[in-house]
Structure formats: structure tokens, C-alpha cells
Design a protein around this motif. Sequence first.
Motif, short mmCIF file in Angstrom:
data_model
loop_
_atom_site.label_atom_id
_atom_site.label_comp_id
_atom_site.label_asym_id
_atom_site.label_seq_id
_atom_site.Cartn_x
_atom_site.Cartn_y
_atom_site.Cartn_z
N PHE A 67 -30.10 29.44 30.71
CA PHE A 67 -28.97 28.60 31.15
C PHE A 67 -28.36 29.19 32.43
N ILE A 70 -24.63 28.58 33.13
CA ILE A 70 -23.71 28.76 31.96
C ILE A 70 -22.37 29.34 32.64
N GLY A 92 -23.79 24.74 29.77
CA GLY A 92 -24.90 25.02 30.43
C GLY A 92 -26.05 24.12 30.42
N HIS A 94 -30.27 23.68 30.02
CA HIS A 94 -31.22 24.40 29.40
C HIS A 94 -32.60 24.29 30.66
#
Length: 144
Positions: A67, A70, A92, A94
Motif C-alpha cells: 500500500f 498508506i 491505502g 493495494h
Amino acid sequence: MSAAGTMNNTATLHRFHSTVNSGDPEVISKAIDELVAPDLLFHAPVPMGLTGAEALKRVWEVLLKAFPDIHVAVEETISEGDRVVARNTVTGTHRGEYQGVPPTGKTVTYSEIFIFRFAGGRIAEVRGVVDVLSLLRQLGALPS
């Protein structure tokens, strides 16, 4: 512990969260060296074979690869004595493998609560509860 000491611990924790939100692994590693005791007691799922501050560095390495954007939003903190509790919302996108799940491009949001114990102005112990089930469901790794 004095009120000033408790306030300093909370300020240190906010500095830590601000740093991890930078998304820069080098900056995060340096902050861990500065703000976390090398022999950190880390009571959360961590990669095997690592302990102390090195385990925390590895956790952030894994999270940033999965992430890259994030973000930890601290929703509230509670301080008492040598401990600070933080309730956070993590978001976040992916973009890298996580727990065996290939990148999905999905945006995730999950909750976590951590208790940080301080000693000598540094984070000495961390206990955490992370809503990993919600995270894995959002990635499609578990049924809703």
C-alpha cells in the motif's frame, strides 16, 4: 509520571505517525531508530525471525510495498502514565502483494488500536489489534 511526561509521549507518538504517513521507507527507518527502543517488545503479528525495532521496520517495509499510499489517521489518543493508546483508521491502495494476495488496485479502509508503552522518551512496547479480516475481505481474499 508527570503530566509533561505523558504529553511528551503523546507528542512522540504523533511524530511517529506523521513520519509513517510520509510513505518514505528511509525516513520511516530513521524515525524508528530515533523514537523506538532497539529492544522494542512488539506484540502484534510480525514477520518471523525479527524482534525489536527491526521487526517494526520490516512491518512498514511490507505495508509500503503493498500500500504505497498508506495513511494512518489518528482518530483519538488516550494517555495515562507511561502508556498512550491510539485508535486509528488506516487507508491505502493495494498496489503490491499482501499476505499472498496479488495487487487488486482496490482502496481499503480498516481500523486498529495500539497501546504504546514508553521508557526514556522512546516507544518500548507495542500491543496492537488490527482489523485484518476487514482488510482481507476488501481485497477479495475472504468472502464478505
